[in-house]
Design an enzyme around this catalytic site. Structure first.
Site, PDB file in Angstrom:
ATOM      1  N   LYS A  39      27.098 112.449  62.787  1.00 34.87           N
ATOM      2  CA  LYS A  39      27.823 112.700  64.037  1.00 34.87           C
ATOM      3  C   LYS A  39      27.970 114.194  64.345  1.00 34.87           C
ATOM      4  O   LYS A  39      27.882 114.597  65.513  1.00 34.87           O
ATOM      5  CB  LYS A  39      29.192 112.036  64.012  1.00 34.87           C
ATOM      6  N   THR A  40      28.208 115.020  63.330  1.00 30.87           N
ATOM      7  CA  THR A  40      28.357 116.456  63.580  1.00 30.87           C
ATOM      8  C   THR A  40      27.055 117.031  64.128  1.00 30.87           C
ATOM      9  O   THR A  40      27.056 117.893  65.017  1.00 30.87           O
ATOM     10  CB  THR A  40      28.764 117.194  62.288  1.00 30.87           C
ATOM     11  N   ASP A 225      35.795 115.307  68.350  1.00 31.84           N
ATOM     12  CA  ASP A 225      35.353 114.666  67.112  1.00 31.84           C
ATOM     13  C   ASP A 225      36.498 113.843  66.523  1.00 31.84           C
ATOM     14  O   ASP A 225      37.671 114.114  66.796  1.00 31.84           O
ATOM     15  CB  ASP A 225      34.914 115.747  66.122  1.00 31.84           C
ATOM     16  N   GLU A 226      36.179 112.852  65.697  1.00 26.18           N
ATOM     17  CA  GLU A 226      37.176 112.001  65.018  1.00 26.18           C
ATOM     18  C   GLU A 226      38.180 111.416  66.022  1.00 26.18           C
ATOM     19  O   GLU A 226      39.389 111.416  65.794  1.00 26.18           O
ATOM     20  CB  GLU A 226      37.913 112.794  63.931  1.00 26.18           C
ATOM     21  N   GLN A 256      37.001 103.575  60.717  1.00 21.34           N
ATOM     22  CA  GLN A 256      37.545 104.591  59.826  1.00 21.34           C
ATOM     23  C   GLN A 256      38.881 105.134  60.336  1.00 21.34           C
ATOM     24  O   GLN A 256      39.278 106.244  59.984  1.00 21.34           O
ATOM     25  CB  GLN A 256      36.534 105.727  59.639  1.00 21.34           C
ATOM     26  N   ARG A 606      31.692 105.793  50.953  1.00 18.08           N
ATOM     27  CA  ARG A 606      31.547 107.128  50.337  1.00 18.08           C
ATOM     28  C   ARG A 606      30.451 107.113  49.279  1.00 18.08           C
ATOM     29  O   ARG A 606      29.927 108.160  48.909  1.00 18.08           O
ATOM     30  CB  ARG A 606      32.843 107.571  49.646  1.00 18.08           C
TER      31      ARG A 606
END
Length: 731
Positions: A39-40, A225-226, A256, A606
């Protein structure tokens, strides 16, 4: 490089959905970015694309994220793509952007541009002052409790007046009064707290159309973001900034969303398409981190949530190994087995830095912390100190230390005003000075007539020493350490003070202290000749002092699943997978299972190549005594074929709907294969065993044919032994 070639170069390497998100033009856009989907990369490349296609000037871009670290990383990555143009952009956190706005327009809200920003300590001091001004007992109504309630209200844009209209308890009535006083005092002192950065920015945009128009025209391209972690005030701020041009691109993953206790509102992302019916939606589902088996397990788990935006993570990394599921006798067997597994991996050449252990609460780490320390395995705890270094644990141990050693000035200084009793540093210094001058122990000095103390200080120290004297009489009886520790925590007022805080952080500290009592109970049960408080303190000091080593091959990482978000590790262990542990009992009571499942999803995703989930049949409860534990519902929600649990067969396995323990499944599998497993069935993974020649070891696995896999302390490797032949027995 020609413009078209530069654009082609920018888009090269992006998968189709990533390219879709990067090249989308005007209008709202929701980018549903699954775990590990890059995503970044999408956000930074979108910024560069807007500049290279001349749809935006650098000064028209506002890119928002949550942490300074994330903002710095994003800024660096954008600069690699577009160079110095980054300096004209606002690439920063919500708070930084709001602070910059407020510095420019503070006078419109009654502040000057030189307003002070209060941190948490400043806020608590002002809260205490407001409570004192009204003559309210700060032990019963603590500044932390006030701060928590008021912060939650501000994040929901609930004003003091609105809060006062909804009070339903004496506590809330006090909060309403303090909320009003606190805000008035902040304005009088020309100060804002962190929550005010957002609240006052919203008020600025709502009340002053000229300011709102100015920023709306300036920031024609807004990226967040987020987005799943935004709260109501952040949602409103974005809405005010973008309602005219509507060029709002948000990136997030509802699966998330795990921060409701910080006022994050998952509805912001779930209802984005209701707010923007014409929104362009892009799903980033290709994962670049994990094996397909791990992703399939995560997909299956999160599918049980009703409130979600469906997506299906996939990868071309490969299928990978099954998810390992292990059942242990208790938390000690679990810790022994995990430690042995880590040692085995390291012996095979795996760096410790590639290994992580996750748990739901910090208190769960205590047994593993001790086991790794005993084994000499270097580790670090992310998001806080190691168990015996936590402030509340050190406070409790200092109480016990002072009972044993009345000369310990360090212990006295630590506990005399913890919890707060009105004993200041000056009074403590006078007591210590008097002890030095007279040759008395600190204990005797504190009980005596110390020169220079005020009447209030004398009374406070007198009450403290009365409590300690009563506790010392109990300590001198040499009863169980756990019972003494429990009495210390209650009679000192320490637990009452934490309960009065009414915060998530205080609840975590209470859980850590309960775990310390459990550690004392374990000591009481295992100590030879009844044990002693001295010996218990010596044991805990060994764990506390063995924590400073650093090794060339890195450290194993221990952390809660909340702290694991945003990270990745090749090898992950998730321990304590039991009902009441994970999902947490508080979440079960509050009906918040879906967020707990999202937290489990975060934990699973993770892991890059190996994932192990473990649970115990029994677990030590607060105050001692092992209670039966039920494995987490999340384990039952994983498809059996994705794990290393043998498929159910007609012989030896429980009825459908009940998943066999790993040890039961292994034994049944061995029986089905025709091996003699009478002896093997006696062993469980995590059992301590003794071999007549090889010495002590721990069972690390069970295999068909009655084979028990044991790792012996003296060898540092696994041995496969026939249980009905080898001279091994449980220790």
């Amino acid at each position: 490089m020609p413009a078209d070639a530069a654009i082609d170069d920018l888009l090269e390497g992006l998968n189709p959905p990533q390219r879709d998100a990067v090249t989308h033009g005007e209008g709202p856009m929701l980018i549903l970015a699954g775990a590990g989907s890059g995503k970044t990369r999408v956000i930074t490349h979108r910024i560069a694309y807007l500049l290279r296609t001349q749809q935006a000037r650098p000064s028209e871009i506002l890119a928002i994220t949550f942490t300074n670290k994330a903002a710095a990383e994003m800024r660096e990555r954008v600069e690699l793509l577009v160079g110095r143009a980054t300096r004209a952009m606002w690439v920063m956190t919500f708070h930084a952007a709001c602070a910059r706005m407020l510095r420019a327009h503070a006078e419109k809200l009654g502040f000057t541009r030189q307003f002070t920003i209060y941190d948490s300590a400043d806020q608590r001091r002002l809260m205490k002052q407001c409570l004192d001004n009204r003559g309210i007992d700060t032990k019963r109504y603590t500044p932390r409790a006030m701060q928590s309630q008021i912060s939650t209200s501000k994040n929901k844009l609930i004003s003091p007046e609105q809060y006062a209209e909804t009070v339903g308890s004496p506590f809330e009535e006090i909060v309403a009064e303090i909320y009003k006083d606190y805000n008035r005092e902040l304005l009088r002192m020309n100060a804002m707290d962190f929550d005010d950065m957002l609240v006052n920015s919203v008020q600025l945009l709502e009340k002053h159309q000229d300011v709102r128009d100015n920023y709306s025209n300036q920031f024609r391209w807004v990226m967040v973001d987020e987005y799943q972690d935004t709260n109501h005030v952040q949602y409103r701020w974005l809405q005010l900034l973008t309602s005219e041009h509507r060029n709002l691109a948000v990136v997030g993953d509802d699966a998330q969303s795990i921060y409701s206790f910080r006022a994050a509102d998952i509805r912001n992302i779930l209802e984005f398409e209701e707010d923007y019916p014409d929104a362009h939606v892009v799903k980033l589902e290709q994962n670049y981190r994990s094996t397909q088996t791990i992703l399939d397990a995560a997909n299956a788990l999160i599918a049980n949530n009703r409130g979600q935006m469906p997506k299906h993570l996939w990868t071309d990394v490969g299928e990978g190994d099954p998810v390992r599921v292990r059942e242990m006798a208790d938390e000690h067997a679990e810790a022994r087995w995990v430690t042995a597994e880590i040692q085995r991996l390291v012996d095979e050449g795996v760096s410790k830095s590639e290994i992580a252990v996750f748990y739901r609460t910090n208190a769960q780490a205590r047994v593993l912390d001790e086991m790794l320390t005993r084994a000499g395995v270097g580790f670090q705890v992310i998001g806080g100190p190691k168990f015996y270094e936590r402030a509340e644990v050190k406070d409790a141990i200092a109480y016990l230390t002072f009972l044993v050693n009345p000369q310990d000035a360090t212990a006295f200084t630590r506990i005399a005003n913890s919890p707060r009793r009105g004993i200041g540093q000056t009074s403590l210094s006078r007591v210590l000075g008097y002890a030095n001058d007279t040759g008395l122990t600190v204990w005797d000095a504190a009980e005596g007539e110390v020169p220079g103390l005020t009447k209030a200080a004398k009374n406070a120290i007198g009450r403290f020493m009365d409590t300690m004297t009563a506790l010392k009489e109990r300590a001198d009886e040499n009863g169980p350490v756990a019972q003494l520790l429990d009495a210390v925590l209650h009679q000192s007022g320490y637990l009452d003070a934490l309960h009065a805080e009414r915060t998530i952080e205080a609840q975590g500290r209470i859980e850590n202290l309960q775990e310390l009592v459990s550690a004392a109970s374990q000591y009481d049960m295992n100590a030879e000749n009844g044990g002693s408080l001295d010996e218990f303190l010596q044991q805990t000091s060994l764990f506390a002092d063995a924590d400073n080593l650093r090794e060339d091959d890195g450290l194993v990482t221990l952390m809660t699943m909340h702290n694991a978000k945003g990270l990745e590790f090749p090898i992950v262990f998730m321990i304590g997978m039991e009902e009441g542990q994970f999902p947490h009992s508080r979440s079960i009571e509050e009906g918040n299972i879906e967020e707990e499942r999202r937290l489990a999803y975060v934990g699973l995703t993770r892991a890059m190549r190996q994932l192990t989930l473990s649970h115990a049949r029994r677990r030590m409860g607060y105050g001692g005594g092992a209670s039966p534990a039920v494995k987490s519902r999340f384990l039952d929600e994983l498809p059996r074929e994705l794990t290393d649990q043998p498929a159910r067969i007609s012989r030896g396995f429980p009825a459908p709907g009940r998943v066999a323990s790993w040890s039961q499944a292994a034994a049944a599998s061995a029986e089905y294969a025709g091996g003699d497993t009478n002896d093997a069935a006696l062993f469980n993974v995590g059992d301590d065993v003794v071999h007549a020649q090889l010495g002590e070891g721990v069972v690390t696995g069970l295999q068909p044919g009655g084979i028990v896999v044991v790792r012996f302390a003296g060898e540092g490797r696994d041995r496969s032994l026939m249980a009905d032949v080898a001279p091994i027995r449980k220790r």
